[in-house]
Design an enzyme around this catalytic site. Structure first.
Site, PDB file in Angstrom:
ATOM      1  N   ALA A 184       0.832  -1.207   0.000  1.00 13.73           N
ATOM      2  CA  ALA A 184       0.000   0.000   0.000  1.00 13.73           C
ATOM      3  C   ALA A 184       0.866   1.256   0.000  1.00 13.73           C
ATOM      4  CB  ALA A 184      -0.925  -0.004   1.211  1.00 13.73           C
ATOM      5  N   TYR A 185       1.925   1.229   0.795  1.00 15.41           N
ATOM      6  CA  TYR A 185       2.815   2.391   0.896  1.00 15.41           C
ATOM      7  C   TYR A 185       3.541   2.632  -0.424  1.00 15.41           C
ATOM      8  CZ  TYR A 185       6.447   5.399   2.962  1.00 15.41           C
ATOM      9  OH  TYR A 185       7.288   6.436   3.264  1.00 15.41           O
ATOM     10  N   VAL A 186       4.065   1.566  -1.026  1.00 15.11           N
ATOM     11  CA  VAL A 186       4.783   1.712  -2.289  1.00 15.11           C
ATOM     12  C   VAL A 186       3.837   2.174  -3.396  1.00 15.11           C
ATOM     13  CG1 VAL A 186       5.899   0.378  -4.128  1.00 15.11           C
ATOM     14  CG2 VAL A 186       6.728   0.208  -1.788  1.00 15.11           C
ATOM     15  N   SER A 204       1.388   4.173  -3.055  1.00 12.35           N
ATOM     16  CA  SER A 204       1.193   5.617  -2.873  1.00 12.35           C
ATOM     17  C   SER A 204       2.421   6.404  -3.292  1.00 12.35           C
ATOM     18  CB  SER A 204       0.830   5.923  -1.412  1.00 12.35           C
ATOM     19  OG  SER A 204       1.933   5.752  -0.536  1.00 12.35           O
ATOM     20  N   LYS A 205       3.604   5.888  -2.992  1.00 10.87           N
ATOM     21  CA  LYS A 205       4.820   6.622  -3.324  1.00 10.87           C
ATOM     22  C   LYS A 205       5.177   6.502  -4.808  1.00 10.87           C
ATOM     23  CE  LYS A 205       5.581   8.381   0.708  1.00 10.87           C
ATOM     24  NZ  LYS A 205       5.480   9.848   0.903  1.00 10.87           N
TER      25      LYS A 205
END
Length: 246
Positions: free
Chosen positions: A153-155, A157-158
């Site tokens: 999820a974090y990747v 977004s980034k």
């Protein structure tokens, strides 16, 4: 309205961790710093105290970066108080770890609201407001390249942040405004270290060839380069700041 020619920097997430190091470094480089944070409070006050105790100039503002009206109000205040803005560093963000199979979708929405929508909202204001000779610096993560499990999820977004930056750089053609992204590797912040054993920390420190964790000051130095005169020919780039971690 101030007629002071001093350069003005807005730093979101500017009161903690990497954001605080960026705020203090830009102040040492001569910027008046607008330290923006979601909660304000003691962390913002401590950052202002560190800056002013060293002879710098800063103010604290509070806003949810995904709220376009609150973010616009920050830039309205900067225009009114200082006449304009020269650098915008969007350091605010959220981290949540889960496998994709087990990812809670409400948590996914919350994370992307801050990391994707928040970046878009701040970048939109930066595109409208930055003066000639200005710079926008977004923040990503080196995990976009290393692709560690549980960072899905974090990747996601980034990766959106990195894609957005090159497009914005092209859209600002002729404005003399640069747009870049800094992607840190493992960095010894309170958020990163929390919940990890010393054994885990030592193992992570061995991953880069330089065999140490990054420091917030390592990241702030690269941001300062991009925000300053020596970084004017760097545009539309993502710079991985991770000690050589692949």
């Amino acid at each position: 309205m101030s007629t002071d020619p001093q350069r003005i920097a807005v730093v979101t997430g500017g009161s903690r961790g990497i954001g605080r190091a960026i705020s203090t470094r830009l102040s040492r480089d001569g910027f008046t710093v607008v330290v923006a944070s979601a909660s304000g409070g003691a962390a913002a006050a401590a950052t202002l105290d560190e800056i002013t105790s060293a002879g710098g100039h800063a103010i604290a503002v509070q806003a949810d970066v995904a709220d376009e009206h609150a973010v616009a109000a920050i830039f309205d205040r900067v225009a009114n108080d200082f006449g304009g803005v020269d650098v915008v560093v969007h350091s605010a963000g959220r981290l949540g770890l889960s496998t994709i199979a087990e990812q809670d979708l409400d948590a996914l929405d919350d994370l992307h609201r801050t990391n994707v929508r928040g970046t878009f909202v701040v970048a939109q204001q930066a595109a409208r407001r930055l003066r000639s000779g200005g710079a926008f610096v977004g923040m990503s993560t080196s995990v976009v390249g290393t692709q560690f499990p549980t960072y899905g999820a974090y990747v996601a977004s980034k990766s959106a942040v990195e894609g957005m930056a090159l497009i914005l750089a092209k859209e600002l053609r002729g404005r003399d405004v640069t747009v870049n992204v800094v992607a840190p590797g493992p960095t010894a912040t309170e958020l990163f270290l929390d919940g990890k054993t010393q054994e885990q920390i030592n193992a992570l420190a061995k991953v880069p060839p330089l065999e140490r964790l990054g420091t917030p000051e390592d990241i702030a130095g690269v941001v300062a380069f991009l925000a300053g005169p020596d970084g004017r020919w760097v545009n539309g780039q993502t710079i991985r700041v991770n000690g050589g971690m692949v």
